[in-house]
Design a protein around this motif. Structure first.
Motif, short mmCIF file in Angstrom:
data_model
loop_
_atom_site.label_atom_id
_atom_site.label_comp_id
_atom_site.label_asym_id
_atom_site.label_seq_id
_atom_site.Cartn_x
_atom_site.Cartn_y
_atom_site.Cartn_z
N TRP A 202 31.43 28.17 2.62
CA TRP A 202 31.22 29.46 3.32
C TRP A 202 30.00 30.11 2.68
O TRP A 202 30.11 30.91 1.78
CB TRP A 202 32.45 30.35 3.20
N ARG A 203 28.80 29.70 3.15
CA ARG A 203 27.55 30.20 2.59
C ARG A 203 27.12 31.42 3.39
O ARG A 203 26.75 31.30 4.56
CB ARG A 203 26.48 29.12 2.62
N ALA A 204 27.20 32.59 2.77
CA ALA A 204 26.89 33.85 3.43
C ALA A 204 25.65 34.48 2.78
O ALA A 204 25.47 34.39 1.56
CB ALA A 204 28.07 34.80 3.34
N PHE A 205 24.80 35.13 3.60
CA PHE A 205 23.55 35.74 3.13
C PHE A 205 23.37 37.10 3.81
O PHE A 205 23.39 37.19 5.05
CB PHE A 205 22.35 34.83 3.46
N TRP A 206 23.20 38.13 2.99
CA TRP A 206 22.92 39.46 3.54
C TRP A 206 21.58 39.44 4.28
O TRP A 206 20.64 38.78 3.88
CB TRP A 206 22.82 40.50 2.43
N PHE A 207 21.51 40.20 5.38
CA PHE A 207 20.22 40.47 6.02
C PHE A 207 20.20 41.96 6.39
O PHE A 207 21.14 42.70 6.10
CB PHE A 207 20.00 39.56 7.24
N GLY A 208 19.11 42.40 6.98
CA GLY A 208 18.86 43.83 7.11
C GLY A 208 19.59 44.51 8.24
O GLY A 208 18.96 45.10 9.12
N LEU A 209 20.92 44.46 8.24
CA LEU A 209 21.71 45.14 9.26
C LEU A 209 22.81 45.94 8.58
O LEU A 209 23.62 45.41 7.82
CB LEU A 209 22.33 44.12 10.22
N SER A 210 22.81 47.25 8.82
CA SER A 210 23.83 48.12 8.24
C SER A 210 24.17 49.22 9.23
O SER A 210 23.28 49.78 9.88
CB SER A 210 23.33 48.73 6.92
#
Length: 279
Positions: A202-210
């Motif tokens: 389960w490879r998760a990466f933050w990106f610019g959505l908030s």
């Protein structure tokens, strides 16, 4: 052999004596006068015949033993053919294995060349080469070159981290490098980034959505059922797993911003601009 011995032994003594006299007369220049009524010629013939029978018997035994111990020619030929077949199969297996390794190497080389091609095309996209009026040379903008460990796509440089932070810390890190958490607008941009993410359980990466203040709905590359804002899930991340059926355009999830994940930074570049990353 025994028939010959039997035939000779059944001759009369007179016949044997006459044959013996003839034989001795033929092989010796000295005439031998047999003793009348003596057993000499008969005994000599008997010894010669017995010796001959013994020699023939020994020869037959020797020849029989030789052919008995000699392996059949057909069986030997079969064994040799089996060995040749086994060697041929072994050589064929080795050749197939070598071809498979070469195929794998060529596939990896093809992938590497495709990535280099994509990066080169991306660098050339911002270049301006318009047709100038007659007598004026056209101008070409300098290509964009990203810093080390950053990826170029469509005028922006992207950094995929190997360390984990929560969403606010990730944003601060990207800003310290002159950029921000990646903001993804198009399927091409989403696919480009997703293709460069490593697979895992389960490879998760933050990106610019908030959406801490306003719930984000509508467009995006969300997985089915997302975003669901379960337990204040206000920040977006991209997931890539070992499941090959998962696709790039359905890989967004929302999660609490306090979770620790790796992240993706983005920095917009201009042709001929500085590529240095602030420390």
């Amino acid at each position: 052999m025994f028939s010959i011995c039997y035939f000779l032994n059944n001759k009369s003594s007179v016949e044997l004596e006459e044959e013996s006299e003839l034989t001795l007369a033929a092989i010796s220049p000295v005439r031998v006068t047999p003793r009348p009524g003596g057993p000499g010629p008969y005994r000599l013939a008997t010894i010669c015949l017995a010796t001959l029978c013994a020699v023939l018997l020994i020869s037959i035994i020797a020849v029989t033993a030789h052919y008995k111990n000699k392996p059949p020619s057909a069986g030997g030929a079969t064994s040799a053919m089996q060995k040749q077949d086994a060697a041929a199969v072994s050589d064929l297996t080795a050749a197939v294995s070598k071809l498979q390794e070469e195929k794998k190497r060529l596939q990896e080389e093809k992938k590497r060349l495709q990535e280099e091609k994509d990066e080169l095309l991306a660098k050339l996209e911002p270049a301006i080469a318009t047709k100038a009026p007659e007598g004026i040379k056209p101008t070409t903008a300098a290509p964009i070159v990203c810093p080390a460990d950053w990826l170029l796509f469509n005028g922006s440089c992207y950094f995929i981290s190997r360390t984990t932070r929560d969403w606010p810390e990730s944003q601060s890190y990207c800003q310290s490098k002159g950029g921000h958490l990646a903001i993804i607008h198009t399927p091409e941009e989403q696919t480009f980034l997703w293709d460069h993410l490593p697979r895992g359980h389960w490879r998760a990466f933050w990106f610019g959505l908030s959406d801490e203040h306003t719930e984000v709905i509508g467009n995006g590359f969300w997985e089915v059922g997302e975003p669901n804002n379960h337990i204040d899930e206000d920040c977006g991340y991209i997931v890539k797993t070992q499941v090959l059926e998962r696709v790039a355009i359905r890989s967004w999830y929302d999660a609490p911003c306090s979770m620790y994940w790796p992240f993706i930074c983005e920095k917009e570049m201009v042709a001929g601009g500085s590529t240095a990353v602030p420390h």
